[in-house]
Design an enzyme around this catalytic site. Structure first.
Site, PDB file in Angstrom:
ATOM      1  N   GLY A  11       0.824  -1.218   0.000  1.00 56.34           N
ATOM      2  CA  GLY A  11       0.000   0.000   0.000  1.00 56.34           C
ATOM      3  C   GLY A  11       0.855   1.265   0.000  1.00 56.34           C
ATOM      4  N   ASP A  38      -2.782 -12.410   4.106  1.00 58.99           N
ATOM      5  CA  ASP A  38      -4.107 -11.811   4.280  1.00 58.99           C
ATOM      6  C   ASP A  38      -4.367 -11.772   5.788  1.00 58.99           C
ATOM      7  OD1 ASP A  38      -6.827 -11.337   4.612  1.00 58.99           O
ATOM      8  OD2 ASP A  38      -7.378 -12.446   2.804  1.00 58.99           O
ATOM      9  N   ILE A  39      -4.508 -10.587   6.349  1.00 61.37           N
ATOM     10  CA  ILE A  39      -4.600 -10.498   7.819  1.00 61.37           C
ATOM     11  C   ILE A  39      -5.924 -11.041   8.363  1.00 61.37           C
ATOM     12  CG2 ILE A  39      -2.916  -8.619   8.015  1.00 61.37           C
ATOM     13  CD1 ILE A  39      -5.341  -6.743   8.672  1.00 61.37           C
ATOM     14  N   TRP A  61      -8.608  -1.985   5.142  1.00 60.03           N
ATOM     15  CA  TRP A  61      -9.650  -1.602   4.178  1.00 60.03           C
ATOM     16  C   TRP A  61      -9.689  -0.082   4.244  1.00 60.03           C
ATOM     17  CZ3 TRP A  61     -14.171  -4.376   1.936  1.00 60.03           C
ATOM     18  CH2 TRP A  61     -15.096  -3.501   1.380  1.00 60.03           C
ATOM     19  N   TYR A 125     -16.456   3.160   8.156  1.00 59.55           N
ATOM     20  CA  TYR A 125     -14.999   3.019   8.163  1.00 59.55           C
ATOM     21  C   TYR A 125     -14.446   3.364   9.550  1.00 59.55           C
ATOM     22  CZ  TYR A 125     -10.125   4.424   7.232  1.00 59.55           C
ATOM     23  OH  TYR A 125      -8.759   4.580   7.269  1.00 59.55           O
TER      24      TYR A 125
HETATM   25  N1  LIG Z   1      -5.049   7.210   3.152  1.00 59.50           N
HETATM   26  C1  LIG Z   1      -5.485   8.017   4.122  1.00 59.50           C
HETATM   27  O1  LIG Z   1      -5.788   9.194   3.903  1.00 59.50           O
HETATM   28  C2  LIG Z   1      -5.609   7.502   5.538  1.00 59.50           C
HETATM   29  C3  LIG Z   1      -6.231   8.313   6.490  1.00 59.50           C
HETATM   30  C4  LIG Z   1      -6.325   7.836   7.811  1.00 59.50           C
HETATM   31  C5  LIG Z   1      -5.811   6.609   8.144  1.00 59.50           C
HETATM   32  N2  LIG Z   1      -5.232   5.831   7.182  1.00 59.50           N
HETATM   33  C6  LIG Z   1      -4.707   4.531   7.574  1.00 59.50           C
HETATM   34  O2  LIG Z   1      -3.358   4.442   7.165  1.00 59.50           O
HETATM   35  C7  LIG Z   1      -3.023   3.084   6.902  1.00 59.50           C
HETATM   36  C8  LIG Z   1      -2.338   2.979   5.550  1.00 59.50           C
HETATM   37  O3  LIG Z   1      -3.231   3.447   4.560  1.00 59.50           O
HETATM   38  P1  LIG Z   1      -2.806   3.622   3.027  1.00 59.50           P
HETATM   39  O4  LIG Z   1      -3.248   4.971   2.625  1.00 59.50           O
HETATM   40  O5  LIG Z   1      -1.403   3.191   2.823  1.00 59.50           O
HETATM   41  O6  LIG Z   1      -3.818   2.567   2.356  1.00 59.50           O
HETATM   42  P2  LIG Z   1      -3.654   1.664   1.068  1.00 59.50           P
HETATM   43  O7  LIG Z   1      -2.741   2.286   0.079  1.00 59.50           O
HETATM   44  O8  LIG Z   1      -5.054   1.313   0.666  1.00 59.50           O
HETATM   45  O9  LIG Z   1      -2.923   0.377   1.642  1.00 59.50           O
HETATM   46  C9  LIG Z   1      -3.591  -0.596   2.381  1.00 59.50           C
HETATM   47  C10 LIG Z   1      -2.965  -1.907   2.028  1.00 59.50           C
HETATM   48  O10 LIG Z   1      -3.604  -2.934   2.795  1.00 59.50           O
HETATM   49  C11 LIG Z   1      -3.814  -4.034   1.930  1.00 59.50           C
HETATM   50  N3  LIG Z   1      -4.874  -4.885   2.437  1.00 59.50           N
HETATM   51  C12 LIG Z   1      -6.214  -4.749   2.327  1.00 59.50           C
HETATM   52  N4  LIG Z   1      -6.839  -5.776   2.894  1.00 59.50           N
HETATM   53  C13 LIG Z   1      -5.879  -6.594   3.372  1.00 59.50           C
HETATM   54  C14 LIG Z   1      -5.894  -7.832   4.047  1.00 59.50           C
HETATM   55  N5  LIG Z   1      -7.054  -8.464   4.333  1.00 59.50           N
HETATM   56  N6  LIG Z   1      -4.717  -8.410   4.388  1.00 59.50           N
HETATM   57  C15 LIG Z   1      -3.556  -7.798   4.084  1.00 59.50           C
HETATM   58  N7  LIG Z   1      -3.466  -6.629   3.434  1.00 59.50           N
HETATM   59  C16 LIG Z   1      -4.621  -6.039   3.085  1.00 59.50           C
HETATM   60  C17 LIG Z   1      -4.172  -3.417   0.604  1.00 59.50           C
HETATM   61  O11 LIG Z   1      -4.018  -4.353  -0.437  1.00 59.50           O
HETATM   62  P3  LIG Z   1      -4.936  -4.215  -1.765  1.00 59.50           P
HETATM   63  O12 LIG Z   1      -4.644  -2.875  -2.340  1.00 59.50           O
HETATM   64  O13 LIG Z   1      -4.470  -5.362  -2.603  1.00 59.50           O
HETATM   65  O14 LIG Z   1      -6.357  -4.338  -1.281  1.00 59.50           O
HETATM   66  C18 LIG Z   1      -3.153  -2.275   0.540  1.00 59.50           C
HETATM   67  O15 LIG Z   1      -1.930  -2.727   0.003  1.00 59.50           O
HETATM   68  C19 LIG Z   1      -4.337   2.311   7.020  1.00 59.50           C
HETATM   69  O16 LIG Z   1      -4.414   1.752   8.316  1.00 59.50           O
HETATM   70  C20 LIG Z   1      -5.406   3.367   6.899  1.00 59.50           C
HETATM   71  O17 LIG Z   1      -6.610   3.008   7.557  1.00 59.50           O
HETATM   72  C21 LIG Z   1      -5.112   6.253   5.885  1.00 59.50           C
END
Ligand SMILES: NC(=O)c1ccc[n+]([C@@H]2O[C@H](COP(=O)([O-])OP(=O)(O)OC[C@H]3O[C@@H](n4cnc5c(N)ncnc54)[C@H](OP(=O)(O)O)[C@@H]3O)[C@@H](O)[C@H]2O)c1
Length: 295
Positions: A11, A38-39, A61, A125
């Protein structure tokens, strides 16, 4: 040698974590993308966590509107999946650094949310992420670290900054909401901080619990778009302010997502940088190539 497992390694944040960790010859890093681990698979999680000292969980997610349509599926990952990680870390004596969100708060405050402010998510969410927070607190009261972030942008993956710069190629004017306050946060800066927190945790210098991993200061999406346009060499006046009611979406967004950062002092670390400085660093960064560079 300290062994680190990164989950969600494919991600946006996960890839920046790997970039930061690549500079550390004192660590043995296991990168697990969703394909590798897969967690939601408790048995696989138990096996993967074994023989690691610390787990950095960037798996989640993250489809906020999609969670509104299928809360159970979002909770299976953000709640149950995180619980599997927390249980496995408890079983193997590993520390867990888990990334959470500002969306655990209602967003109706007018002063920054402290780390211990009451949670009250207003969308699916947020509820799913709160379930993950509760699992970490329950299974890892002494060795679980919850780092709430928000408004993430980075070199890898779709995000607001790259979307805005991309749209500039086809639209003269962009109408961007100016009634949601938040703290834009560069994923690479957060990754750097997560690794520093892991170091402090392993050295016994950081108490477990909640930290707010957002950049300091505050702005609106409109303010962020203007700042990004300026850094990209585009005319910021092409960005025009509008209100959220012009863009109805399945999930309600918190109006006020500004977090306080007092807890970092307990870990001997400063808060993350001001959002403007981080955005400027992101545009200049040689270490995290930025696809939003259009000049
Ligand atoms: N982006 C934001 O603005 C934001 C804001 C607040 C908090 N966060 C938090 O920051 C963290 C990182 O977010 P990010 O922006 O890097 O998100 P991201 O780019 O969507 O990355 C999330 C990763 O988790 C993977 N994933 C999904 N379901 C999974 C599962 N069951 N087992 C293992 N891996 C799984 C996804 O794989 P696939 O792509 O193949 O599904 C993706 O590679 C997350 O905890 C998110 O909730 C993000």
């Amino acid at each position: 040698m300290t062994r680190v497992l990164v989950t969600g390694a494919g991600g946006m944040l996960g890839r920046d974590l790997l970039a930061v960790l690549a500079a550390r010859s004192d660590l043995k890093v296991t990168a697990a993308t969703r394909t590798d681990l897969d967690i939601t698979d408790a048995e696989a999680v138990r096996a993967a966590v074994a023989r690691h000292d610390v787990v950095l969980n960037a798996a989640a997610w993250t489809d906020v509107d999609g969670a509104e349509r299928d809360e159970a599926a979002a909770t299976a990952i953000n709640g149950d999946g995180v619980a599997h990680l927390a249980r496995a870390c408890a079983g193997h004596g590993a520390r867990l650094l888990h990334v959470s969100t500002d969306y655990v708060f209602a967003g109706d405050a007018d002063t920054p949310y402290a780390e211990d402010a009451p949670t009250d998510p207003i969308n699916a969410y947020g509820r799913s992420k709160l379930a993950g927070e509760r699992a970490v607190a329950r299974f890892l009261p002494e060795t679980g670290y919850l780092v709430r972030t928000a408004w993430l942008y980075g070199a890898h993956g779709r995000n607001f900054v790259t979307t805005m710069i991309g749209l500039a190629a086809t639209r003269e004017h962009l109408d961007v909401v100016d009634d949601q306050q938040g703290q834009p946060t560069w994923s690479y800066a957060l990754a750097t901080r997560l690794v520093a927190l892991a170091d402090a945790a392993l050295a016994g210098g950081a108490p477990a619990g909640i930290y707010h991993g957002t950049c300091t200061g505050r702005t609106t999406w409109y303010g962020l778009a203007r700042a990004a346009f300026t850094l990209a060499g585009l005319d910021p006046d092409r960005v025009r302010p509008t209100t959220s009611d012009r863009f109805p979406r399945p999930a309600t967004r918190p109006a006020y997502s500004v977090l306080g950062h007092d807890r970092w002092a307990e870990a001997g670390l400063p808060p993350l940088p001001d959002w403007r400085d981080a955005l400027s660093d992101a545009f200049d960064s040689p270490t995290a190539p930025a696809p939003w560079k259009v000049a």
